[in-house]
Design an enzyme around this catalytic site. Structure first.
Site, PDB file in Angstrom:
ATOM      1  N   GLU A  98       8.321   3.734  12.232  1.00 53.89           N
ATOM      2  CA  GLU A  98       9.309   2.971  12.987  1.00 53.89           C
ATOM      3  C   GLU A  98       9.323   3.377  14.461  1.00 53.89           C
ATOM      4  O   GLU A  98       8.981   4.507  14.822  1.00 53.89           O
ATOM      5  CB  GLU A  98      10.694   3.141  12.360  1.00 53.89           C
ATOM      6  CG  GLU A  98      11.100   4.587  12.201  1.00 53.89           C
ATOM      7  CD  GLU A  98      12.410   4.746  11.454  1.00 53.89           C
ATOM      8  OE1 GLU A  98      12.571   4.114  10.401  1.00 53.89           O
ATOM      9  OE2 GLU A  98      13.264   5.500  11.941  1.00 53.89           O
ATOM     10  N   CYS A 111      10.595   4.224  21.995  1.00 52.49           N
ATOM     11  CA  CYS A 111      10.489   5.523  21.356  1.00 52.49           C
ATOM     12  C   CYS A 111       9.441   5.383  20.250  1.00 52.49           C
ATOM     13  O   CYS A 111       9.564   4.511  19.386  1.00 52.49           O
ATOM     14  CB  CYS A 111      11.870   5.805  20.784  1.00 52.49           C
ATOM     15  SG  CYS A 111      12.007   7.361  20.001  1.00 52.49           S
ATOM     16  N   CYS A 118       7.856  13.806   8.317  1.00 49.86           N
ATOM     17  CA  CYS A 118       7.836  14.993   9.188  1.00 49.86           C
ATOM     18  C   CYS A 118       8.003  16.243   8.341  1.00 49.86           C
ATOM     19  O   CYS A 118       8.734  16.226   7.347  1.00 49.86           O
ATOM     20  CB  CYS A 118       8.963  14.891  10.215  1.00 49.86           C
ATOM     21  SG  CYS A 118       8.934  16.248  11.411  1.00 49.86           S
ATOM     22  N   CYS A 122      14.434  19.359   9.977  1.00 49.92           N
ATOM     23  CA  CYS A 122      15.692  19.523  10.722  1.00 49.92           C
ATOM     24  C   CYS A 122      16.878  19.015   9.875  1.00 49.92           C
ATOM     25  O   CYS A 122      16.804  17.938   9.274  1.00 49.92           O
ATOM     26  CB  CYS A 122      15.644  18.766  12.043  1.00 49.92           C
ATOM     27  SG  CYS A 122      14.298  19.333  13.097  1.00 49.92           S
ATOM     28  N   CYS A 125      18.432  15.306  10.360  1.00 48.93           N
ATOM     29  CA  CYS A 125      17.506  14.200  10.580  1.00 48.93           C
ATOM     30  C   CYS A 125      17.108  13.506   9.278  1.00 48.93           C
ATOM     31  O   CYS A 125      16.774  14.167   8.291  1.00 48.93           O
ATOM     32  CB  CYS A 125      16.259  14.755  11.277  1.00 48.93           C
ATOM     33  SG  CYS A 125      14.931  13.569  11.369  1.00 48.93           S
ATOM     34  N   CYS A 344      16.096   8.697  13.709  1.00 57.03           N
ATOM     35  CA  CYS A 344      14.731   8.481  13.255  1.00 57.03           C
ATOM     36  C   CYS A 344      14.632   8.665  11.752  1.00 57.03           C
ATOM     37  O   CYS A 344      15.245   9.530  11.165  1.00 57.03           O
ATOM     38  CB  CYS A 344      13.764   9.385  14.005  1.00 57.03           C
ATOM     39  SG  CYS A 344      14.095  11.123  13.781  1.00 57.03           S
TER      40      CYS A 344
HETATM   41  S1  SF4 Z   1      14.280  15.678  14.235  1.00 56.07           S
HETATM   42 FE1  SF4 Z   1      13.361  14.802  12.390  1.00 56.07          FE
HETATM   43  S2  SF4 Z   1      11.453  13.834  13.074  1.00 56.07           S
HETATM   44 FE2  SF4 Z   1      12.130  15.208  14.711  1.00 56.07          FE
HETATM   45  S3  SF4 Z   1      11.075  17.143  14.258  1.00 56.07           S
HETATM   46 FE3  SF4 Z   1      13.078  17.301  13.244  1.00 56.07          FE
HETATM   47  S4  SF4 Z   1      12.682  16.559  11.136  1.00 56.07           S
HETATM   48 FE4  SF4 Z   1      10.955  15.920  12.413  1.00 56.07          FE
END
Ligand code: SF4
Length: 358
Positions: A98, A111, A118, A122, A125, A344
């Site tokens: 996306e 973006c 990923c 985090c 997220c 995201c």
């Molecule tokens: S915010 Fe989300 S996409 Fe960005 S590095 Fe952390 S886990 Fe990965």
């Protein structure tokens, strides 16, 4: 280096200009063909080889047999009340990525994603929940921009895409090869011709990647998600902080050879009762003081992925005033598109659940 034989695995859209030259020469063609191909692939963003009308039928047929052309398939566009739009695309192997488009008065910022899912985990997220599926190749990274450009064009929107942020799904510095190539292509005068001053790579702070970026022959803007002022809180929010502790991260940034008039951007997602105290604001100022920088404070965009929440408006104001009073540049912005799940990974996560990979 271009793999000469077999060429089947060569993705035309992922080749840099010198590699495209090498490819056409290896096929017995004249050098100027590379310029033609590059213009079509990146200036026009074609999706089929037969759109290259000034390239001979024979060469197009050979390219069709001997190479591939990465193109993303638009799946869904979700508009937000604040004007931003999130677009989901399918890769050739059926994964969903996306991108987010953020229009301003005369220009558009986008973006871009650099990975499917990923691995960074985090806590705040939605993408983290997908895990890492794979990195995107350079062609898939730049094609997000070309599909957005086509999408705008179809709507009669003549605004130019002038700003690009590598901050969608994935950690850009965990895909340094693909990211570097894609940057070279986006800045090329025969392609999108974007200014390096208008491109930002945003990282969770992978120290080895920052060191590598410091050796590149070109520079783009660097943004670092700091998000905490103590090692313990940072590790809780961003597990990757264990291997990239705050002192090492700041040391790498101090050593980063910033060009004139460039500053590092520190992103700080403000989370209630976690990193939003007056003490945090004061510590944040001390941490970043030796680095030419600006601070981007963003109240958390809550997702179903976690039970963290943003602070109230008063706390956000109090936090930012402490920073402003010190003379440090601080930008406060709300997460764009919170009504469409623009954090995201939220749209990709839903589409992934609905459709699954092909
Ligand atoms: S915010 Fe989300 S996409 Fe960005 S590095 Fe952390 S886990 Fe990965």
């Amino acid at each position: 280096m271009v793999h000469r034989s077999p060429r089947q695995n060569v993705d035309l859209r992922s080749l840099t200009y010198p590699e495209l030259e090498e490819l056409v020469l290896s096929m017995g063609e004249r050098r100027f063909r590379a310029e033609q191909l590059f213009r079509w692939l990146h200036g026009q963003g074609i999706t089929r080889l037969d759109q290259m009308t000034n390239v001979s039928r024979e060469l197009r047929a050979r390219l069709g047999q001997e190479t591939t052309l990465t193109t993303l398939r638009p799946l869904e566009a979700l508009g937000s009340a604040d004007g931003s739009t999130k677009l989901a695309f399918a890769t050739a192997d059926g994964h969903v990525v996306e991108s987010v488009l953020m229009p301003e008065e005369r220009k558009v910022s986008v973006c871009l994603s650099t990975q499917v899912g990923c691995a960074m985990g985090c806590a705040f997220c939605a993408t983290a929940g997908l895990g890492l599926v794979r990195s995107l190749c350079a062609g898939e990274i730049v094609d997000q921009l070309y599909r957005i450009r086509a999408w705008l064009h179809q709507r009669g929107d003549t605004r130019r895409i002038s700003n690009v942020i590598y901050m969608g799904m994935g950690e850009p510095l965990a895909n340094l090869g693909g990211v570097r190539r894609s940057l070279e292509m986006l800045m090329h005068p025969l392609g999108a011709n974007l200014s390096s001053r208008r491109i930002t790579v945003s990282t969770v702070g992978l120290v080895p990647g920052i060191h590598r970026m410091a050796t590149w022959s070109f520079q783009v803007n660097l943004a670092v998600s700091l998000n905490a002022t103590t090692q313990a809180t940072r590790e809780r929010l961003m597990p990757t902080a264990k291997k990239n502790p705050i002192p090492r991260l700041l040391q790498a940034l101090r050593a980063f050879p910033l060009e004139k008039r460039r500053r590092i951007t520190f992103e700080y997602v403000l989370i209630a009762d976690t990193n939003d105290s007056d003490e945090d604001a004061a510590r944040l100022l001390r941490l970043v003081a030796p680095i030419p920088c600006k601070l981007n404070v963003i109240p958390l965009n809550p997702t179903d992925a976690c039970n963290l929440r943003p602070p109230g408006a008063e706390r956000v104001d109090a936090f930012c005033s402490i920073i402003r009073r010190s003379g440090c540049t601080v930008i406060t912005r709300n997460s764009r598109g919170s009504d469409i799940g623009a954090a995201c990974g939220q749209l990709a996560g839903r589409l992934h659940e609905e459709t699954g990979p092909a």
